[in-house]
Motif scaffolding. Structure first.
Motif, PDB file in Angstrom:
ATOM      1  N   ARG A  11       3.438  -3.047   0.286  1.00 34.34           N
ATOM      2  CA  ARG A  11       3.231  -3.883  -0.903  1.00 34.34           C
ATOM      3  C   ARG A  11       4.508  -3.837  -1.745  1.00 34.34           C
ATOM      4  NH1 ARG A  11      -0.397  -4.591   1.858  1.00 34.34           N
ATOM      5  NH2 ARG A  11      -2.632  -4.631   1.509  1.00 34.34           N
ATOM      6  N   PRO A  12       4.730  -4.816  -2.617  1.00 32.81           N
ATOM      7  CA  PRO A  12       5.905  -4.735  -3.501  1.00 32.81           C
ATOM      8  C   PRO A  12       5.835  -3.458  -4.340  1.00 32.81           C
ATOM      9  CG  PRO A  12       4.872  -6.910  -3.630  1.00 32.81           C
ATOM     10  CD  PRO A  12       3.937  -6.051  -2.843  1.00 32.81           C
ATOM     11  N   LEU A  45      -2.510  10.378   8.430  1.00 38.39           N
ATOM     12  CA  LEU A  45      -1.886  10.271   7.103  1.00 38.39           C
ATOM     13  C   LEU A  45      -0.632   9.390   7.072  1.00 38.39           C
ATOM     14  CD1 LEU A  45      -2.173  13.703   5.230  1.00 38.39           C
ATOM     15  CD2 LEU A  45      -3.268  11.540   4.725  1.00 38.39           C
ATOM     16  N   ILE A  84       4.543   6.621  -9.549  1.00 35.50           N
ATOM     17  CA  ILE A  84       4.285   6.424  -8.109  1.00 35.50           C
ATOM     18  C   ILE A  84       5.497   5.758  -7.461  1.00 35.50           C
ATOM     19  CG2 ILE A  84       2.813   5.247  -6.414  1.00 35.50           C
ATOM     20  CD1 ILE A  84       0.484   5.632  -8.286  1.00 35.50           C
ATOM     21  N   ILE A 112       4.351  -3.133  -8.069  1.00 35.37           N
ATOM     22  CA  ILE A 112       2.942  -3.213  -8.500  1.00 35.37           C
ATOM     23  C   ILE A 112       2.433  -1.831  -8.913  1.00 35.37           C
ATOM     24  CG2 ILE A 112       2.400  -5.210  -7.016  1.00 35.37           C
ATOM     25  CD1 ILE A 112       0.682  -3.145  -5.318  1.00 35.37           C
ATOM     26  N   TYR A 113       3.143  -0.778  -8.476  1.00 38.11           N
ATOM     27  CA  TYR A 113       2.670   0.581  -8.765  1.00 38.11           C
ATOM     28  C   TYR A 113       3.218   1.072 -10.105  1.00 38.11           C
ATOM     29  CZ  TYR A 113       1.216   0.625  -3.915  1.00 38.11           C
ATOM     30  OH  TYR A 113       0.607   0.319  -2.732  1.00 38.11           O
ATOM     31  N   PRO A 114       2.494   2.020 -10.740  1.00 40.14           N
ATOM     32  CA  PRO A 114       3.026   2.631 -11.971  1.00 40.14           C
ATOM     33  C   PRO A 114       4.361   3.326 -11.673  1.00 40.14           C
ATOM     34  CG  PRO A 114       0.724   3.231 -11.638  1.00 40.14           C
ATOM     35  CD  PRO A 114       1.160   2.522 -10.416  1.00 40.14           C
ATOM     36  N   ASP A 130      -1.634   5.805   7.094  1.00 40.20           N
ATOM     37  CA  ASP A 130      -2.210   5.388   5.810  1.00 40.20           C
ATOM     38  C   ASP A 130      -1.124   5.211   4.750  1.00 40.20           C
ATOM     39  OD1 ASP A 130      -4.805   5.415   6.803  1.00 40.20           O
ATOM     40  OD2 ASP A 130      -4.980   7.570   6.469  1.00 40.20           O
ATOM     41  N   ALA A 185      -0.231   1.767   2.816  1.00 40.46           N
ATOM     42  CA  ALA A 185      -0.224   1.663   1.351  1.00 40.46           C
ATOM     43  C   ALA A 185       1.150   1.213   0.841  1.00 40.46           C
ATOM     44  CB  ALA A 185      -0.592   3.007   0.728  1.00 40.46           C
TER      45      ALA A 185
END
Lengths: 255, 258
Positions: free
Chosen positions: A188-189, A178, A197, A192-194, A181, A185
């Protein structure tokens, strides 16, 4: 303690030299997956020059820093953690518990993973080139390095907490993957997530902050989030230490 | 009937470790979400509503389906066969009144059944495949069957290297990487420059990229037939390798541990 660590590193090196082909292959696969990330990033930025203010070089800085943190953790601690799950489940901790050393740190530093050193040096070299193009000020460069160290501590603490769960949970091997993972995840910038999140992984479990903060220092955009990530990492380390001590009370020897 | 039991056992084995299955699905879901958000950002900032003929909502479905396909087209038979060779238990399997390859196929089918059901339901409910006439539907089903069989044969052919290699674990990351890059799991191969167009008929792309585009209704009847032809071609190649390598492998097999 340093003397013991030197012996453990020497033993790790001897093991690595015994499994030379494995070492070469592991290093190659590390490079392969890093290359895939680069190609995928290249595909994204072939359609647009910037995403939320990040250009391709910033994006490279982000994923390379995330990889740097990940490989540094793997080099220093992953072999010890993999071994620790087996030691707990097999009930083989007795010998280390009898030793006049701190068992938490002894098991955490039990082995170093030399194949990861190859990929660590490679990503370190690439990051050096990227930083030389981004020209961070000496202060930002120093804080970048601090942020990377905090990142390594954060990934270590998360993994330590998961691995120590073996005292209570048996047979849920996927649980140990976990943290990896989560960090994948997070490479990333954040934007880009809501928003929900973003807030969750910048402030509550600050995995996004761990990867984004050093990258921001790299391109001269200092952020106070570094203090928060350092604080959370400290708390997680304390939690993992308390968990270890509680786990030892649960431990049943099989010797 | 004896092979059907193998399929049932394999399905039970997948469902027995529910904790791991759920966590694996969760991991896949997280990876898919990351890629989806990244692509939506690309659409947003490029100002395009269409990239390589794929609209944003279709890209979301593409990324979900191709990841389900990555679960269906696993490389597990390689590691199972390697275990049999290394332990010498292949001797026991060879003495049984069964065909190992057929049994392995049903095992493969059973392990992937939950994901095949998901792909089947998506094809039935989301996809326009069955609304484009009987011929199109039949051709689509044929392509799915051919690709599934081809991929199994290819993985089985690769597994025969276990006769000569002590460790086959390095194949796991290599095959994952191939599916990511060549199978269209990281991004649809259609977004690459036209010079890479030939890549879409590699076995990984047929299994990942082409079956996903089929579900999205992006393949014409001619393209389905062409992809089917390539799948058949690769299946023949894999079968040829199996025919040639299997007897040699059996001759070099020492049955240690049996």
């Amino acid at each position: 303690m340093l003397k013991i660590y030197r012996v453990l590193v020497t033993q790790s090196l001897a093991e690595t030299m015994t499994y030379r082909v494995t070492t070469v292959l592991t290093a190659l696969f590390g490079v392969l997956f890093y290359a895939i990330e680069l190609i995928t990033g290249g595909v994204y930025f072939s359609f647009t020059p910037t995403i939320y203010g990040w250009n391709f070089l910033d994006y490279l800085n982000l994923i390379t820093t995330a990889n740097l943190i990940s490989y540094a953790y793997q080099f220093l601690f992953v072999a010890g953690h993999e071994d620790l799950v087996d030691q707990i489940l097999d009930g083989n901790l007795d010998y280390s518990l009898l030793r006049p050393v701190n068992s938490y740190w002894f098991h955490a530093c039990y082995r170093v993973d030399f194949p990861s050193l190859v990929t660590l040096l490679l990503t370190g070299g690439i990051e050096g080139v990227i930083l030389s193009k981004l020209h961070p000020t000496p202060l930002n460069l120093f804080l970048y390095l601090v942020a990377v160290l905090v990142g390594i501590g954060f990934v270590f603490a998360l993994n330590q907490i998961m691995v120590t769960l073996a005292f209570w949970v048996d047979g849920l091997s996927a649980l140990n993957g976990l943290p990896e993972d989560l960090m994948d995840a997070s490479a990333r910038p954040a934007k880009i997530y809501p928003r929900v999140i973003q807030q969750l992984f910048l402030w509550v479990i600050p995995s996004l902050a761990i990867t984004n903060v050093p990258a921001q220092f790299g391109h001269n955009q200092p952020t106070w989030l570094l203090l928060w990530t350092a604080l959370v990492t400290g708390v997680l380390l304390v939690i993992s230490y308390i968990e270890w001590q509680r786990g030892l009370l649960k431990y049943v020897s099989a010797n | 009937m004896k092979y059907w039991l193998t399929c049932q056992n394999a399905l039970m084995a997948t469902l027995a470790y529910r904790g791991n299955l759920v966590l694996n699905l969760l991991t896949t879901a997280v990876n898919v979400m990351v890629t989806i958000f990244m692509w939506l950002a690309v659409y947003n900032f490029s100002g395009r509503s269409d990239i390589a003929g794929i609209q944003p909502n279709q890209m979301v479905i593409y990324l979900i389906v191709v990841n389900v396909l990555a679960l269906i087209f696993s490389a597990e038979p390689i590691f199972k066969f390697s275990g049999l060779v290394r332990s010498g238990n292949l001797s026991v399997v060879l003495m049984r009144p069964i065909n190992y390859f057929i049994q392995s196929f049903w095992d493969y089918l059973g392990r992937g059944l939950p994901f095949l059901v998901i792909y089947g339901l998506a094809t039935g409910f989301i996809s326009p495949v069955f609304r484009r006439g009987l011929l199109y539907a039949l051709a689509s089903l044929l392509l799915m069957g051919l690709t599934y069989g081809m991929f199994f044969l290819m993985i089985t052919a690769i597994s025969l290297c276990s006769f000569w290699l002590v460790q086959v674990w390095p194949l796991r990351p290599v095959l994952s990487a191939l599916f990511l890059l060549l199978g269209g799991q990281a991004f649809p191969l259609q977004v690459l420059p036209p010079t890479f167009a030939w890549l879409i008929y590699n076995p990984f792309s047929l299994a990942g990229n082409q079956l996903t585009l089929l579900l999205l209704g992006k393949l014409s009847l001619n393209q389905i037939l062409l992809a089917g032809g390539w799948a058949l071609g690769w299946a023949v190649v894999a079968l040829g390798i199996l025919k040639i390598v299997w007897p040699r492998g059996i001759r070099s097999y020492e049955g240690v541990g049996s």
